[in-house]
Every structure is written in structure tokens, then in C-alpha cells.
Design a protein around this motif. Sequence first.
Motif, mmCIF file in Angstrom:
data_model
loop_
_atom_site.group_PDB
_atom_site.id
_atom_site.type_symbol
_atom_site.label_atom_id
_atom_site.label_comp_id
_atom_site.label_asym_id
_atom_site.label_seq_id
_atom_site.Cartn_x
_atom_site.Cartn_y
_atom_site.Cartn_z
ATOM 1 N N ALA A 1 0.866 -1.181 0.000
ATOM 2 C CA ALA A 1 0.000 0.000 0.000
ATOM 3 C C ALA A 1 0.898 1.224 0.000
ATOM 4 C CB ALA A 1 -0.902 -0.010 1.236
ATOM 5 N N ALA A 2 0.646 2.144 -0.920
ATOM 6 C CA ALA A 2 1.565 3.274 -1.075
ATOM 7 C C ALA A 2 0.815 4.540 -1.465
ATOM 8 C CB ALA A 2 2.622 2.954 -2.121
ATOM 9 N N PRO A 3 1.298 5.680 -1.002
ATOM 10 C CA PRO A 3 0.712 6.954 -1.435
ATOM 11 C C PRO A 3 0.900 7.149 -2.936
ATOM 12 C CG PRO A 3 2.114 7.267 0.512
ATOM 13 C CD PRO A 3 2.365 5.877 0.005
ATOM 14 N N GLY A 4 -0.021 7.875 -3.549
ATOM 15 C CA GLY A 4 0.060 8.127 -4.979
ATOM 16 C C GLY A 4 1.343 8.807 -5.403
ATOM 17 N N GLU A 5 1.935 9.599 -4.504
ATOM 18 C CA GLU A 5 3.133 10.344 -4.878
ATOM 19 C C GLU A 5 4.415 9.530 -4.708
ATOM 20 O OE1 GLU A 5 0.971 11.129 -2.529
ATOM 21 O OE2 GLU A 5 1.942 11.776 -0.670
ATOM 22 N N THR A 6 4.284 8.247 -4.349
ATOM 23 C CA THR A 6 5.475 7.403 -4.203
ATOM 24 C C THR A 6 6.156 7.223 -5.562
ATOM 25 O OG1 THR A 6 4.314 6.177 -2.477
ATOM 26 C CG2 THR A 6 6.305 5.159 -3.376
ATOM 27 N N PRO A 7 7.459 7.521 -5.657
ATOM 28 C CA PRO A 7 8.150 7.263 -6.924
ATOM 29 C C PRO A 7 8.125 5.764 -7.254
ATOM 30 C CG PRO A 7 9.495 8.636 -5.463
ATOM 31 C CD PRO A 7 8.329 8.134 -4.650
ATOM 32 N N VAL A 8 7.872 5.445 -8.512
ATOM 33 C CA VAL A 8 7.854 4.029 -8.901
ATOM 34 C C VAL A 8 9.220 3.397 -8.646
ATOM 35 C CG1 VAL A 8 7.443 2.408 -10.785
ATOM 36 C CG2 VAL A 8 6.011 4.414 -10.548
ATOM 37 N N GLU A 9 10.265 4.219 -8.738
ATOM 38 C CA GLU A 9 11.607 3.732 -8.369
ATOM 39 C C GLU A 9 11.645 3.158 -6.954
ATOM 40 O OE1 GLU A 9 14.198 7.071 -8.768
ATOM 41 O OE2 GLU A 9 15.309 6.070 -10.389
ATOM 42 N N ASP A 10 10.929 3.774 -6.033
ATOM 43 C CA ASP A 10 10.903 3.254 -4.663
ATOM 44 C C ASP A 10 10.241 1.881 -4.627
ATOM 45 O OD1 ASP A 10 12.063 5.604 -3.953
ATOM 46 O OD2 ASP A 10 10.474 6.276 -2.592
ATOM 47 N N LEU A 11 9.176 1.719 -5.419
ATOM 48 C CA LEU A 11 8.508 0.413 -5.451
ATOM 49 C C LEU A 11 9.435 -0.632 -6.064
ATOM 50 C CD1 LEU A 11 4.950 1.528 -6.607
ATOM 51 C CD2 LEU A 11 5.879 1.382 -4.293
ATOM 52 N N GLU A 12 10.177 -0.216 -7.074
ATOM 53 C CA GLU A 12 11.167 -1.143 -7.655
ATOM 54 C C GLU A 12 12.223 -1.518 -6.616
ATOM 55 O OE1 GLU A 12 11.156 0.133 -12.352
ATOM 56 O OE2 GLU A 12 12.298 1.389 -10.963
ATOM 57 N N GLY A 13 12.626 -0.542 -5.807
ATOM 58 C CA GLY A 13 13.598 -0.828 -4.754
ATOM 59 C C GLY A 13 13.053 -1.822 -3.740
ATOM 60 N N ILE A 14 11.786 -1.654 -3.367
ATOM 61 C CA ILE A 14 11.152 -2.606 -2.442
ATOM 62 C C ILE A 14 11.139 -4.004 -3.062
ATOM 63 C CG2 ILE A 14 8.935 -3.249 -1.403
ATOM 64 C CD1 ILE A 14 8.438 -0.203 -0.993
ATOM 65 N N ALA A 15 10.777 -4.075 -4.342
ATOM 66 C CA ALA A 15 10.753 -5.374 -5.027
ATOM 67 C C ALA A 15 12.152 -5.996 -5.045
ATOM 68 C CB ALA A 15 10.215 -5.208 -6.453
ATOM 69 N N ASP A 16 13.158 -5.182 -5.319
ATOM 70 C CA ASP A 16 14.527 -5.699 -5.335
ATOM 71 C C ASP A 16 14.935 -6.233 -3.956
ATOM 72 O OD1 ASP A 16 14.737 -5.042 -7.993
ATOM 73 O OD2 ASP A 16 15.887 -3.196 -7.653
ATOM 74 N N GLY A 17 14.521 -5.524 -2.906
ATOM 75 C CA GLY A 17 14.843 -5.971 -1.553
ATOM 76 C C GLY A 17 14.140 -7.274 -1.205
ATOM 77 N N LEU A 18 12.886 -7.399 -1.585
ATOM 78 C CA LEU A 18 12.152 -8.650 -1.367
ATOM 79 C C LEU A 18 12.869 -9.804 -2.072
ATOM 80 C CD1 LEU A 18 8.553 -7.284 -2.038
ATOM 81 C CD2 LEU A 18 9.219 -8.420 0.086
ATOM 82 N N ALA A 19 13.228 -9.571 -3.342
ATOM 83 C CA ALA A 19 13.861 -10.638 -4.134
ATOM 84 C C ALA A 19 15.227 -10.994 -3.568
ATOM 85 C CB ALA A 19 13.970 -10.201 -5.595
ATOM 86 N N ALA A 20 15.988 -9.979 -3.161
ATOM 87 C CA ALA A 20 17.342 -10.238 -2.661
ATOM 88 C C ALA A 20 17.304 -10.999 -1.340
ATOM 89 C CB ALA A 20 18.099 -8.917 -2.495
#
Lengths: 337, 337
Positions: free
Chosen positions: B94-113
Motif C-alpha cells: 500500500a503506497a501513497p500516490g506520490e510514491t516514486p515508482v523507483e521506490d517500489l522497484e527498490g522494495i521489489a529488489d529488496g524482497l527478491a534479494a
Amino acid sequence: MTDDLATVGERAALARIIPRLARAEALLGPGDDAALLAAPDGLVLLSTDAMVQGPDFRRAWSTPFELGWKAAATNLIDVAAMGGRPTGLLVALAAPGETPVEDLEGIADGLAAACAELAPGVGVVGGDLTRSPVLALSVTVTGSLDGREPVLRSGARPGDVVAYSGRLGLAAAGLRLLFATGEEDADAIAALRRRHGPLLAEQLAPRPPVADGVRAAEGGATAMLDVSDGLLLDATRIAEASDVLLDLDRTAIEAEGDAVITAAGADGVDGAAEPPGRNEAFSLVLGGGEDHGLLACFPGEPPAGFRRLGRVREGGPGVAIDGAPVDAAGWDSFSAS
Amino acid sequence: MTDDLATVGERAALARIIPRLARAEALLGPGDDAALLAAPDGLVLLSTDAMVQGPDFRRAWSTPFELGWKAAATNLIDVAAMGGRPTGLLVALAAPGETPVEDLEGIADGLAAACAELAPGVGVVGGDLTRSPVLALSVTVTGSLDGREPVLRSGARPGDVVAYSGRLGLAAAGLRLLFATGEEDADAIAALRRRHGPLLAEQLAPRPPVADGVRAAEGGATAMLDVSDGLLLDATRIAEASDVLLDLDRTAIEAEGDAVITAAGADGVDGAAEPPGRNEAFSLVLGGGEDHGLLACFPGEPPAGFRRLGRVREGGPGVAIDGAPVDAAGWDSFSAS
């Protein structure tokens, strides 16, 4: 009676919540680090969905019971949409410290009641309670195929019947009524509930046809999904995954629209003192969203509970009405206003 | 590069996130209504935990990668704590609309790593992206016992060795450093990371001993849990579930405290320019919380990776140090300040 979460503390709040949650099918439920569930055929279906205060619900519109109900219902249908039988729910509940524990109990009651009604034997097998600036419910649902193949979106074939089980357009009509009334005037909301209870219930405490998922799978469904973003958009998803054309019958869609007009009654759906027009109802049926019924394709006659909406044809991917291609304009929770 | 979620829309954001997530073990992953996972022995372990911006993390302290990493790591260890092997994650973001998509990519990278490092072969098999006033990650983890019995909290028996795998007190020490630095001064936070990187990592991107869960089960563990609320409080949970006394050795706890002092170095843990005292270190070890190591009881010698902390005795339920009963004073996320 007015104890809040911060006063009572997490553990005491959980002690009041957990007993309200049925957990019939769990081999191990709350109390250890993980729950243990049966997966009789060696496979488990899993889906997760979150509801956040603000974008997904308003405290002024939904009772705690309705929030719990809707969170359970909208997740249970995701397992059904694969042809599965739900087996359990996990619920991560995030709440402000000032939330009355009574509200959390209401949410728990709603979760339990929706399971009892829509998927008897299923209960909450695990969860998490955390503090948050806003109320949010993240539910994960598990399910079993009981040895059947999953029904994907990709199996529709030319010649299949397109059919639907559930309501169309009513949840969106209920939402319009709520938006037209606003959040400020509690008396107006109460009046709306008295006048439009059944329509509001489609939005606030929907009853998706969970048992029809297994019925569809056993009836030979070649493709299926639950319609959450509007009929057109979700039909497009099947069309694209299956590389076919889903050709809807205008008369069938109009019949769905007539049901919306009947349900809305003389008061309309946007605060106007007249019923919605046929065009408006048509648009609610095609693009309303949050219907949570099952759209499925069948090589033969659809099973009981499903209404024919059209036919799968060659020439996709896409969706048509009486052969004329239409653009899907669905709901996107971020880009839509 | 500065696209935010509201501009890009949910579907386009998902199209950027999903390819970053490994999903090796899923039979069906993102794209249908539910994921399908193998449950080879006909049972599935399930646990869920949410992390919410504010109470659980601060954007000023954690990178998106670290948020994803921690959400995965702290859930994976819950399956390990039952003696299970993690098989998949579901992530409701769940994320605010103003969250940079880069941040979501970073979260995904952290989950995967975190999955790749702590539970190779495991990936995100399903999820949900929703709008929210604050960033929140709700993760559900699934696991398999591969035919073994689950290790509960209730099986400890007098005579068992009490042992622990993982770090103790360091995550809490890292949190104290962060609180002492505050959220306002980015330079100070950067300096803290340079000086105390390893200690901060225990708090921001912990590496719980996920593989040691199966090792403990195979080594005959009679009871186990992951220590999330502090050693004393979680030891009390085993003691109460098993109706025994967990008698910890003071020398063993002091050795853990010495490790905290060494890790903290000359700068201390609360902004003071001196290392933590032994009493302070002792208290971090016993009550710090967020350690996410495995506390287990063994009838014989603990397997590799586990350090002896004490002995199970008759006379419970409770926890003692060198035979003297102690009160558990753990962390309650609502009632603690």
C-alpha cells in the motif's frame, strides 16, 4: 466499553478478537509462529488483497462489521475464480491506537460471518495486529483445487458461451449514492441506508457467489475470473489471455442494466430524484467495478447460477458487443480520480 | 525517472515491479486471480506480518530496498520457527500516490534479494498494490514441513537444552542509534550509516537464520519460536506453552551482551560518545526485541548454528536466570511508548 487499542494493548485486544474468529479447518491456528492448513491434493491456491481507509473505504459509510465482511468476501471469491474451494484466511489488521476495541471486534465478527455464509467451514487461521495512522485490512486467502485443474484466464475457445454469476453494476450504483451523500451528514447516510439498504449492501458488504467457482470448474469452465475492475476490462483480460474475442449480447447487457434500474428505484443513484437512465445503467454494468461476480466461459451449457452474456469468437483479442468492438475503460485505483 | 504511482498508474507500475520478483517455486504466479503453490506433503504453513510507515519504519532511516528486505526476512523466519521450509511470499503493498515508482522497484529488489539470500528458490508468488495515505507492506509467507512434524512452542521438557541461533540485542541497539539521531538530519543519518553500518543493518535489513529452522527440527527441537518481542518475553511464551521453567545462564547472556558492546564500538548506542555499559547491553539482549533469531529447546546437543543459553527445568511456567525467576518485560507495540 470505550477502551481503545492503545489503552488496552495489543495482546489484550487480540485476546478479545481471536475467540470471535472461527477456525474450523486449521490444524494449527493463532498461537504459534505460523498456522498449518491441509492441502489435500498437494497444491495450495493463494491470493491477497488489501483494503485501506480512504481509497478503499470510509469509516462514515462502512460499519466495522461491513469492513470485515467485505475483506473476507472479496478475497474468498479470488480462490473461487480459479475453480477452488477456500480453506482459510490470514488477516493483517493495521489500526490507529485510538481505535475502539469494539470496532476490532466488529471487524472480526464481519470476517467470521462472511466466512460462515459464503464459505462454511472456513475461518481466520492466522493474522497480525499492528499500529497504523489509518485503518487497513490485508487479507490472504488459501484454497484447494481438490485434485481439479485450476481454471485460468487463458483457456477460452471460440464457440464457448460467455456467462456470469453474481450482480453487475449494483456495487458501483451503491458507491455513487454514497459519494452523492458525502461523509459529513450522518443523518443523510442513515436515511440512505433505510431507503437503499439492498443497493448499498452490494457496495459495503457484497455477497459474491463463492460456491459457484467449484460449480463452474466442475461444469467444464475453460476460463474464469472475478469481475473487480468492471465487466469490460475484465472480459478484455480473458480475451487477451486466451487470444479470442468475447462478443457480448446487447440484449443480455441491457437486461443487467434493467436490474440496476429496478434496484435503484425512483430515487436514482446520484442524488437525483429520478431513476437512472438506460444509458447510465448500461455504463454501470459495463464499467462499474467491484462486482465480484464470476465471468466464465463454457464449451457447453453454463451450470446453474450463471447467466449467458455472449459467445467467444475468433478474431481477438478484444471485446465486442453484438460484434462491434468496444474499448475497455476500467477502473485504475491510481490513475482514475 | 521521477514518475510517481499516481502518474504511472497501478498497472504500469506493476509491469515494472513484477519482473524484478523471482518466483521459482510457483506453479502459477502473478497474472491470474490466485497463485498456485506446491504443498508436497499435503500441508501448508502460513504466517502474515505487516510493516507500516511510522510505527514500524521511517522513510528517513530505511531505503526502499531495506524495507523490502526486512519484510521478507521477518516473515521467512516465522515459517522457519515451525521447522518449515519457506515456499513463497505474497505481498500486499500500500503506497501513497506520490510514491516514486523507483521506490517500489527498490522494495521489489529488496524482497527478491532477501529471498535469494535467506531462502533460495523462494519468490513472490502473488500480491496486491493499493493506494494508501502511508506506505505499508503486508507479507504472507507459505512453507512446507516436507513430512516432518511442526515444532510448536509447547513441547519443551525438563532437561532440554535452551539454545539460540541468530543475533541478540543488536537490532535494538541499532534502533537506539537511529532514535538518538532523529529523522531530520540526513547528513547525520548518512554519518551514522558509515560509522555503524553493520549494527544498523541488524535493525534495517536483518539476516535471520532461516535455514536453521529445518536444521533444528531435524536436530530434534522440542519447542521453537522466533524472538521478535525480546528474549525474555518470547522465552516466557515457550515456558507457558510447555508449562516449564526456562532457566538461562547468566554467563551466556553476558557473553551475548559483550557481543553487543563490541558491535556498538566506542560510540555507544544512544548518541553518547562511549560504549554501552554491561547492564545496558544485558538489557538489550533480554528485552531489545526484533532479534528474529530462533530460540529452541533440544533434548540433546543443539545442532550447529545454535548457542546454548540455558536449560529447561521443572517448576514453571516462567523464566529464570541462574535459577532466580525474572519478570518478562517485553515490547507491546500499542501500550509501550
